[in-house]
Design a protein around this motif. Structure first.
Motif, PDB file in Angstrom:
ATOM      1  N   LYS A 137      26.885  38.616  33.450  1.00  0.00           N
ATOM      2  CA  LYS A 137      28.328  38.573  33.731  1.00  0.00           C
ATOM      3  C   LYS A 137      29.044  37.618  32.781  1.00  0.00           C
ATOM      4  O   LYS A 137      30.188  37.841  32.422  1.00  0.00           O
ATOM      5  CB  LYS A 137      28.589  38.185  35.179  1.00  0.00           C
ATOM      6  CG  LYS A 137      28.283  39.287  36.153  1.00  0.00           C
ATOM      7  CD  LYS A 137      28.643  38.893  37.564  1.00  0.00           C
ATOM      8  CE  LYS A 137      28.334  40.017  38.518  1.00  0.00           C
ATOM      9  NZ  LYS A 137      28.674  39.682  39.894  1.00  0.00           N
ATOM     10  N   CYS A 138      28.369  36.555  32.385  1.00  0.00           N
ATOM     11  CA  CYS A 138      28.947  35.614  31.420  1.00  0.00           C
ATOM     12  C   CYS A 138      29.206  36.327  30.094  1.00  0.00           C
ATOM     13  O   CYS A 138      30.283  36.217  29.507  1.00  0.00           O
ATOM     14  CB  CYS A 138      28.012  34.430  31.179  1.00  0.00           C
ATOM     15  SG  CYS A 138      27.538  33.509  32.650  1.00  0.00           S
ATOM     16  N   ALA A 139      28.204  37.048  29.632  1.00  0.00           N
ATOM     17  CA  ALA A 139      28.281  37.710  28.334  1.00  0.00           C
ATOM     18  C   ALA A 139      29.281  38.856  28.317  1.00  0.00           C
ATOM     19  O   ALA A 139      29.917  39.115  27.298  1.00  0.00           O
ATOM     20  CB  ALA A 139      26.903  38.221  27.923  1.00  0.00           C
ATOM     21  N   THR A 140      29.442  39.533  29.443  1.00  0.00           N
ATOM     22  CA  THR A 140      30.305  40.721  29.471  1.00  0.00           C
ATOM     23  C   THR A 140      31.740  40.430  29.903  1.00  0.00           C
ATOM     24  O   THR A 140      32.578  41.326  29.877  1.00  0.00           O
ATOM     25  CB  THR A 140      29.715  41.814  30.392  1.00  0.00           C
ATOM     26  OG1 THR A 140      29.554  41.288  31.709  1.00  0.00           O
ATOM     27  CG2 THR A 140      28.373  42.312  29.869  1.00  0.00           C
ATOM     28  N   LEU A 141      32.050  39.208  30.260  1.00  0.00           N
ATOM     29  CA  LEU A 141      33.392  38.880  30.775  1.00  0.00           C
ATOM     30  C   LEU A 141      34.505  39.293  29.815  1.00  0.00           C
ATOM     31  O   LEU A 141      35.457  39.974  30.211  1.00  0.00           O
ATOM     32  CB  LEU A 141      33.486  37.386  31.096  1.00  0.00           C
ATOM     33  CG  LEU A 141      34.807  36.921  31.718  1.00  0.00           C
ATOM     34  CD1 LEU A 141      35.038  37.584  33.076  1.00  0.00           C
ATOM     35  CD2 LEU A 141      34.807  35.397  31.861  1.00  0.00           C
ATOM     36  N   ALA A 142      34.422  38.907  28.567  1.00  0.00           N
ATOM     37  CA  ALA A 142      35.469  39.247  27.594  1.00  0.00           C
ATOM     38  C   ALA A 142      35.564  40.760  27.394  1.00  0.00           C
ATOM     39  O   ALA A 142      36.658  41.317  27.255  1.00  0.00           O
ATOM     40  CB  ALA A 142      35.196  38.558  26.259  1.00  0.00           C
ATOM     41  N   TRP A 143      34.413  41.418  27.401  1.00  0.00           N
ATOM     42  CA  TRP A 143      34.388  42.868  27.203  1.00  0.00           C
ATOM     43  C   TRP A 143      35.030  43.586  28.391  1.00  0.00           C
ATOM     44  O   TRP A 143      35.728  44.587  28.205  1.00  0.00           O
ATOM     45  CB  TRP A 143      32.951  43.338  26.999  1.00  0.00           C
ATOM     46  CG  TRP A 143      32.338  42.775  25.746  1.00  0.00           C
ATOM     47  CD1 TRP A 143      31.645  41.600  25.629  1.00  0.00           C
ATOM     48  CD2 TRP A 143      32.384  43.327  24.436  1.00  0.00           C
ATOM     49  NE1 TRP A 143      31.258  41.406  24.325  1.00  0.00           N
ATOM     50  CE2 TRP A 143      31.686  42.448  23.578  1.00  0.00           C
ATOM     51  CE3 TRP A 143      32.933  44.501  23.907  1.00  0.00           C
ATOM     52  CZ2 TRP A 143      31.535  42.703  22.212  1.00  0.00           C
ATOM     53  CZ3 TRP A 143      32.776  44.759  22.557  1.00  0.00           C
ATOM     54  CH2 TRP A 143      32.098  43.863  21.729  1.00  0.00           C
ATOM     55  N   LYS A 144      34.794  43.077  29.599  1.00  0.00           N
ATOM     56  CA  LYS A 144      35.437  43.661  30.790  1.00  0.00           C
ATOM     57  C   LYS A 144      36.946  43.430  30.734  1.00  0.00           C
ATOM     58  O   LYS A 144      37.733  44.276  31.166  1.00  0.00           O
ATOM     59  CB  LYS A 144      34.841  43.069  32.077  1.00  0.00           C
ATOM     60  CG  LYS A 144      33.374  43.379  32.280  1.00  0.00           C
ATOM     61  CD  LYS A 144      33.113  44.868  32.349  1.00  0.00           C
ATOM     62  CE  LYS A 144      31.641  45.168  32.526  1.00  0.00           C
ATOM     63  NZ  LYS A 144      31.315  46.559  32.280  1.00  0.00           N
ATOM     64  N   ALA A 145      37.356  42.291  30.192  1.00  0.00           N
ATOM     65  CA  ALA A 145      38.789  42.019  30.028  1.00  0.00           C
ATOM     66  C   ALA A 145      39.406  43.019  29.043  1.00  0.00           C
ATOM     67  O   ALA A 145      40.519  43.507  29.253  1.00  0.00           O
ATOM     68  CB  ALA A 145      39.016  40.584  29.553  1.00  0.00           C
ATOM     69  N   LEU A 146      38.688  43.343  27.995  1.00  0.00           N
ATOM     70  CA  LEU A 146      39.144  44.338  27.028  1.00  0.00           C
ATOM     71  C   LEU A 146      39.358  45.683  27.734  1.00  0.00           C
ATOM     72  O   LEU A 146      40.405  46.316  27.588  1.00  0.00           O
ATOM     73  CB  LEU A 146      38.117  44.500  25.897  1.00  0.00           C
ATOM     74  CG  LEU A 146      38.259  45.724  24.996  1.00  0.00           C
ATOM     75  CD1 LEU A 146      39.542  45.670  24.179  1.00  0.00           C
ATOM     76  CD2 LEU A 146      37.041  45.886  24.098  1.00  0.00           C
ATOM     77  N   GLU A 147      38.358  46.108  28.502  1.00  0.00           N
ATOM     78  CA  GLU A 147      38.459  47.390  29.207  1.00  0.00           C
ATOM     79  C   GLU A 147      39.636  47.391  30.173  1.00  0.00           C
ATOM     80  O   GLU A 147      40.394  48.367  30.239  1.00  0.00           O
ATOM     81  CB  GLU A 147      37.156  47.678  29.950  1.00  0.00           C
ATOM     82  CG  GLU A 147      35.984  47.927  29.016  1.00  0.00           C
ATOM     83  CD  GLU A 147      34.647  47.975  29.730  1.00  0.00           C
ATOM     84  OE1 GLU A 147      34.603  47.912  30.983  1.00  0.00           O
ATOM     85  OE2 GLU A 147      33.611  48.063  29.028  1.00  0.00           O
ATOM     86  N   LYS A 148      39.805  46.315  30.908  1.00  0.00           N
ATOM     87  CA  LYS A 148      40.918  46.205  31.862  1.00  0.00           C
ATOM     88  C   LYS A 148      42.257  46.248  31.127  1.00  0.00           C
ATOM     89  O   LYS A 148      43.189  46.927  31.563  1.00  0.00           O
ATOM     90  CB  LYS A 148      40.785  44.901  32.659  1.00  0.00           C
ATOM     91  CG  LYS A 148      41.874  44.712  33.702  1.00  0.00           C
ATOM     92  CD  LYS A 148      41.672  43.421  34.466  1.00  0.00           C
ATOM     93  CE  LYS A 148      42.815  43.205  35.451  1.00  0.00           C
ATOM     94  NZ  LYS A 148      42.745  41.903  36.099  1.00  0.00           N
ATOM     95  N   GLY A 149      42.357  45.557  30.018  1.00  0.00           N
ATOM     96  CA  GLY A 149      43.594  45.532  29.247  1.00  0.00           C
ATOM     97  C   GLY A 149      43.977  46.897  28.711  1.00  0.00           C
ATOM     98  O   GLY A 149      45.145  47.297  28.765  1.00  0.00           O
ATOM     99  N   VAL A 150      43.002  47.637  28.228  1.00  0.00           N
ATOM    100  CA  VAL A 150      43.275  48.970  27.703  1.00  0.00           C
ATOM    101  C   VAL A 150      43.714  49.901  28.829  1.00  0.00           C
ATOM    102  O   VAL A 150      44.627  50.707  28.662  1.00  0.00           O
ATOM    103  CB  VAL A 150      42.047  49.526  26.958  1.00  0.00           C
ATOM    104  CG1 VAL A 150      42.224  51.002  26.620  1.00  0.00           C
ATOM    105  CG2 VAL A 150      41.802  48.712  25.700  1.00  0.00           C
TER     106      VAL A 150
END
Length: 145
Positions: A128-141
Motif C-alpha cells: 500500500k505504501c508503494a502504490t499510494l501515488a499510483w492509486k492517486a493517479l488513477e483517482k485523479g484521472v
C-alpha cells in the motif's frame, strides 16, 4: 551481479529518491489535485496533475511518509510526465501487478528507477505504501473524466 548486490543497488535508488525527491512541491493553480492517505502506515500524499489534450504535462506531489511511499511518488511523477494518460494508466496497472508479485511484461514501457521497487512485493504490508501515488493517479484521472 549477485542478488545481494542488486538488492543493495535497489535500496540505494529508493533512498536517493526519498532523500532527493523529483517533482516534490506543488505548483500554483490550474491543476487537478488529489489527496490520498494510507492510514495503516501514516503515509499522506497530495498529487497534482496537469493534463492537456490527453497528455500528462506536469505531475508533482507533496506529502509525508515512509521511504517507499515517497520514493514511489518521485519515481511515478518522473515516469508519467509527457505520457498520454492511457499510457500512464497502463503503467499504473503494470506497477500494481508487479507489486502483487505477478509476472509483468515491461516491453513498451521504460520503468527506469521504478524497477527498484519490485522487491516490495515480498512485503505485503508495504505494498500500500508503494502504490499510494499510483492509486492517486488513477483517482485523479477518474475525477477528470
Amino acid at each position: 551481479m549477485s542478488f545481494n548486490n542488486l538488492d543493495s543497488l535497489y535500496r540505494q535508488v529508493i533512498m536517493d529518491h526519498y532523500k532527493n525527491p523529483k517533482n516534490k512541491g506543488l505548483a500554483d493553480g490550474g491543476s487537478l489535485t488529489v489527496d490520498m492517505n494510507n492510514p495503516t502506515c501514516g503515509d499522506r500524499i497530495q498529487l497534482q496533475l496537469q493534463i492537456e489534450d490527453g497528455v500528462v504535462k506536469s505531475a508533482r506531489f507533496d506529502g509525508e511518509g515512509c521511504s517507499i511511499s515517497m520514493s514511489s511518488a518521485s519515481m511515478m511523477t518522473q515516469a508519467i510526465k509527457g505520457k498520454p494518460i492511457d499510457d500512464a494508466l497502463a503503467m499504473s496497472e503494470l506497477f500494481s501487478d508487479m507489486m502483487l508479485g505477478k509476472e509483468v511484461d515491461t516491453e513498451g514501457f521504460d520503468l527506469g528507477d521504478i524497477i527498484a521497487l519490485q522487491g516490495v512485493s515480498k512485503f505485503p504490508a508495504r505494498i500500500k505504501c508503494a502504490t499510494l501515488a499510483w492509486k492517486a493517479l488513477e483517482k485523479g484521472v477518474q475525477e477528470e473524466d
